[in-house]
Design an enzyme around this catalytic site. Structure first.
Site, PDB file in Angstrom:
ATOM      1  CE  LYS A 150      -4.186  -1.712   0.246  1.00 24.67           C
ATOM      2  NZ  LYS A 150      -5.040  -1.694  -0.916  1.00 24.67           N
ATOM      3  CE  LYS A 179     -14.028  -8.489  -3.880  1.00 26.19           C
ATOM      4  NZ  LYS A 179     -13.917  -8.366  -2.442  1.00 26.19           N
ATOM      5  CE  LYS A 196      -5.111 -15.111  -7.330  1.00 26.30           C
ATOM      6  NZ  LYS A 196      -5.139 -15.266  -5.877  1.00 26.30           N
TER       7      LYS A 196
END
Ligand code: TRP
Length: 332
Positions: free
Chosen positions: A113, A198, A195
């Protein structure tokens, strides 16, 4: 014998997709009969990235509805919203006093982050693992169904549990990550890049809210390349991905037919993708429709979440009482 206690948090950002279904929800549904399950929408955790206040309720309700539509039974589990259980925040502070700044700064998800959003490195992000430990320890859970990316957070939760127990007296069992079988099910994206996810590859990810036409379009665009020319040639990654998806979605006998057709070079990838698209639609459409109906029935969703919060608070307040007492907050 009483049932073992299970906790897991569901992030409330973004739309749920097939990767979430097979990676998480599917496990929750399998656990709900045999364990004492607490599953919650992690709305506090989502605040570290400052979502628009207008969106919050919709995100929380959608995630709850999609989980129920996928088979989670609110009669069997406590399904609640994190912010409806204030006991979690009290334990969060108490655990903060047992956690060191240095160890939090070393957490890979935090470092990531710091790299990706240097303009918003807030203390909530730094202490994310402490809040997660509080989510788990508040119910004295022993099993936590999460993906591989959460293992470090679980290790920290175990450290906090042990530190508390050593300093103040035995209270918290050690929570461990849990999944059925040793391999976690990976759901590849339709463009062969990793994969389903979102936020990335929206066009290569099948969401539980996608309509039939969208699923068809995304699937038909999946990369497949040219048909094999030599019998029994090895598969490219793109083809392997399509077969992996097919094994999750399609009747075994039909999958075997396509595998045989690949081996003898008679396969037509267009047909294979059509088959896959229709099978995904058969899988997603009923979930999508149930979730949409639930989202329209706000009164029912509110009732479910309030009942879930009551169950969660009954367990949480017992733990908190014992915690305060051991710490010495026991004045009257
Ligand atoms: N950190 C988890 C994730 O990103 C979500 C989460 C929050 C969680 N609190 C939890 C998972 C407690 C398990 C237990 O997916």
């Amino acid at each position: 014998m009483s049932k073992q206690i299970v906790v897991s948090g569901i992030r409330s950002t973004g739309f749920l997709h097939l990767g979430n279904y097979f990676g998480a929800i599917h496990n929750y549904v399998k656990m709900q009969n045999d364990y004492n399950c607490y599953f919650f929408v992690a709305d506090y955790h989502s605040l570290t990235t400052h979502p628009d206040p207008k969106d919050l309720k919709q995100h929380v309700f959608r995630v709850a509805a999609e989980n129920i539509a996928s088979g989670l039974d609110p009669e069997k589990v406590a399904l609640y919203v994190q912010s409806d259980v204030p006991e979690i925040l009290e334990l969060y502070f108490l655990l903060n006093t047992l956690t060191y700044k240095g160890e939090l700064e070393k957490v890979p998800t935090f470092k990531e982050k710091v790299r990706s959003q240097p303009e918003n490195v807030n203390a909530g992000l730094l202490t994310y693992p402490v809040l997660m430990a509080a989510d788990i320890l508040i119910h004295r859970a022993v099993k936590v169904p999460v993906g591989k990316d959460q293992e470090q957070h679980l290790e920290m939760a175990r450290n906090m549990a042990n530190r508390f127990n050593n300093r103040y007296g035995e209270l918290f069992p050690e929570p461990y990550p849990f999944n059925f079988g040793s391999e976690l099910i990976k759901v590849p994206s339709l463009d062969g890049n990793g994969k389903m996810s979102k936020s990335e590859n929206i066009n290569a990810t099948i969401y539980l809210a996608d309509d039939d036409e969208t699923i068809r379009k995304k699937t038909m665009k999946a990369k497949s390349g040219l048909s094999p020319e030599q019998p029994n040639s090895s598969m490219t990654d793109d083809i392997q991905n399509l077969f992996s998806l097919m094994r999750l979605m399609t009747d075994e006998i039909i999958v075997a037919q396509y595998e045989a057709a690949y081996a003898d070079c008679s396969i037509r990838f267009g047909d294979m993708k059509k088959q896959l698209a229709e099978d995904m639609i058969r899988f997603v459409a009923p979930i999508r429709e149930r979730a949409a109906d639930l989202q329209k029935d706000e009164v029912r969703l509110q009732r479910i979440l309030k009942e879930g919060a009551e169950k969660a608070r009954a367990s949480a307040s017992e733990t908190l009482k014992a915690t305060r007492k051991l710490i010495g907050i026991n004045y009257y």
